[in-house]
Scaffold this motif. Structure first.
Motif, mmCIF file in Angstrom:
data_model
loop_
_atom_site.group_PDB
_atom_site.id
_atom_site.type_symbol
_atom_site.label_atom_id
_atom_site.label_comp_id
_atom_site.label_asym_id
_atom_site.label_seq_id
_atom_site.Cartn_x
_atom_site.Cartn_y
_atom_site.Cartn_z
ATOM 1 N N SER A 1 2.971 22.965 -25.311
ATOM 2 C CA SER A 1 4.585 22.921 -25.770
ATOM 3 C C SER A 1 5.281 24.087 -25.362
ATOM 4 C CB SER A 1 4.827 22.541 -27.033
ATOM 5 O OG SER A 1 6.085 22.930 -27.706
ATOM 6 N N ARG B 1 9.525 18.239 -23.919
ATOM 7 C CA ARG B 1 8.950 17.588 -25.197
ATOM 8 C C ARG B 1 10.035 17.917 -26.597
ATOM 9 N NH1 ARG B 1 2.952 19.176 -24.916
ATOM 10 N NH2 ARG B 1 3.069 18.677 -27.147
ATOM 11 N N ASN B 2 11.206 17.954 -26.292
ATOM 12 C CA ASN B 2 12.047 18.196 -27.489
ATOM 13 C C ASN B 2 12.187 19.790 -27.857
ATOM 14 O OD1 ASN B 2 12.640 15.433 -27.291
ATOM 15 N ND2 ASN B 2 11.467 14.911 -28.976
ATOM 16 N N LYS C 1 13.399 24.594 -31.182
ATOM 17 C CA LYS C 1 13.314 22.858 -31.489
ATOM 18 C C LYS C 1 14.696 22.437 -31.268
ATOM 19 C CE LYS C 1 9.847 21.009 -33.778
ATOM 20 N NZ LYS C 1 8.900 20.591 -34.969
ATOM 21 N N HIS D 1 17.676 20.006 -32.052
ATOM 22 C CA HIS D 1 18.110 19.195 -33.312
ATOM 23 C C HIS D 1 18.567 17.857 -32.688
ATOM 24 C CE1 HIS D 1 17.637 22.056 -36.776
ATOM 25 N NE2 HIS D 1 16.471 22.021 -36.038
ATOM 26 N N PHE D 2 18.470 16.578 -33.053
ATOM 27 C CA PHE D 2 19.301 15.520 -32.602
ATOM 28 C C PHE D 2 19.721 14.623 -33.617
ATOM 29 C CE2 PHE D 2 15.641 16.114 -29.542
ATOM 30 C CZ PHE D 2 16.008 16.556 -28.442
ATOM 31 N N ARG E 1 20.925 13.396 -28.329
ATOM 32 C CA ARG E 1 19.726 13.194 -27.558
ATOM 33 C C ARG E 1 20.431 12.992 -25.997
ATOM 34 N NH1 ARG E 1 14.327 13.067 -27.849
ATOM 35 N NH2 ARG E 1 14.442 12.440 -29.985
ATOM 36 N N PHE F 1 20.607 16.331 -24.307
ATOM 37 C CA PHE F 1 19.195 17.039 -23.990
ATOM 38 C C PHE F 1 18.678 16.384 -22.835
ATOM 39 C CE2 PHE F 1 14.662 16.599 -24.206
ATOM 40 C CZ PHE F 1 14.384 17.967 -24.527
ATOM 41 N N CYS G 1 17.895 18.307 -19.182
ATOM 42 C CA CYS G 1 16.428 18.238 -18.713
ATOM 43 C C CYS G 1 16.484 18.002 -17.259
ATOM 44 C CB CYS G 1 15.594 17.244 -19.221
ATOM 45 S SG CYS G 1 14.888 17.535 -20.747
#
Length: 248
Positions: free
Chosen positions: A118, A158-159, A207, A209-210, A216, A219, A223
């Motif tokens: 990660s 991976r978030n 990390k 936050h969603f 989401r 994000f 990406c």
């Protein structure tokens, strides 16, 4: 270049990685004992192998705990050894228990590598690319405690992501991340901190936050934008190289 943990949840996740690490180490020592008992290894060979693996895993464990990138080199050669052992157990010794134990050792190593790959632990770095115009990163604006900082987003998977700043942030801080190009906004938490070489900035693992579906979607948009930027940089670089060759 040791990483500093902040978040208890992250520490808890890392403890699982440590357990997996000890798991394949213990299995390899058990395999040496089984191969010795069944006559596949002599006493001296078994002793030397045991001493060798204790020494290797001592360094391997240190690399994992300090997040040195040589961890991946060691992982590759240990995986190669396990694959050879699996083949020997099934086809040379024709002794399935040895094959199964090597299989479980391989599985635990691969799961460990997956978890630790990660951006929070091992962000991808374009160490071979010296020209900043073609680096795989995005220029971003960070908002934290009413301060606005300019940094770089160098990895997103991976978030999670990797942010490079020259200013210091406290681990556990909640930050707003906004891309300069595209104006994509996200909220993230700083959960790891890596002090890089002098002049390269501080590397933060974040990390995302969603709290709602829109987060989401943002994000996923980020990406795609990040991958498109990487692809565009590669095309621009090779186009420049082709132009130079034509002028030679």
């Amino acid at each position: 270049m040791k990483i500093k943990f902040i978040d208890f949840k992250l520490k808890k996740d890392f403890d699982r990685i440590v357990i997996l690490h000890y798991c394949h180490f213990v299995i390899l020592l058990l395999l040496i004992f089984i191969e010795f008992v069944n006559g596949y290894l002599g006493f001296l060979s078994a002793l030397l192998k045991t001493v060798f693996f204790i020494f290797i895993y001592k360094m391997f464990f240190k690399m994992m705990m300090n997040f040195y990138y040589t961890f991946w080199t060691f992982s590759f050669f240990i995986l190669l050894y396990m694959l050879i052992g699996l083949w020997q157990g099934l086809f040379i010794y024709s002794y399935p228990p040895i094959g199964w134990l090597y299989f479980f050792a391989i599985l635990s190593l691969l799961i460990e590598c997956y978890f630790i790959s990660s951006p929070l632990y091992y962000p991808r770095v374009s160490w071979w690319e010296y020209d900043f115009r073609y680096r795989d990163d995005l220029k971003i604006e960070i908002s934290s405690n009413e301060k606005k900082l300019i940094g770089r987003l160098t990895d997103i998977r991976r978030n999670a992501g990797c942010v490079v700043l020259f200013e210091s942030l406290k681990t556990g801080s909640i930050i707003d991340v906004k891309t300069i190009e595209g104006n994509i906004e996200l909220v993230a938490e700083v959960v790891s901190k890596r002090f890089n070489t002098l002049g390269r900035g501080i590397v933060y693992g974040v990390k995302f936050h969603f709290n709602k579906q829109e987060d989401r979607n943002n994000f996923l948009s980020l990406c795609r934008f990040f991958e498109n930027k990487k692809s565009s940089n590669k095309k621009s670089k090779y186009h420049k190289l082709d132009e130079r060759q034509e002028h030679v």
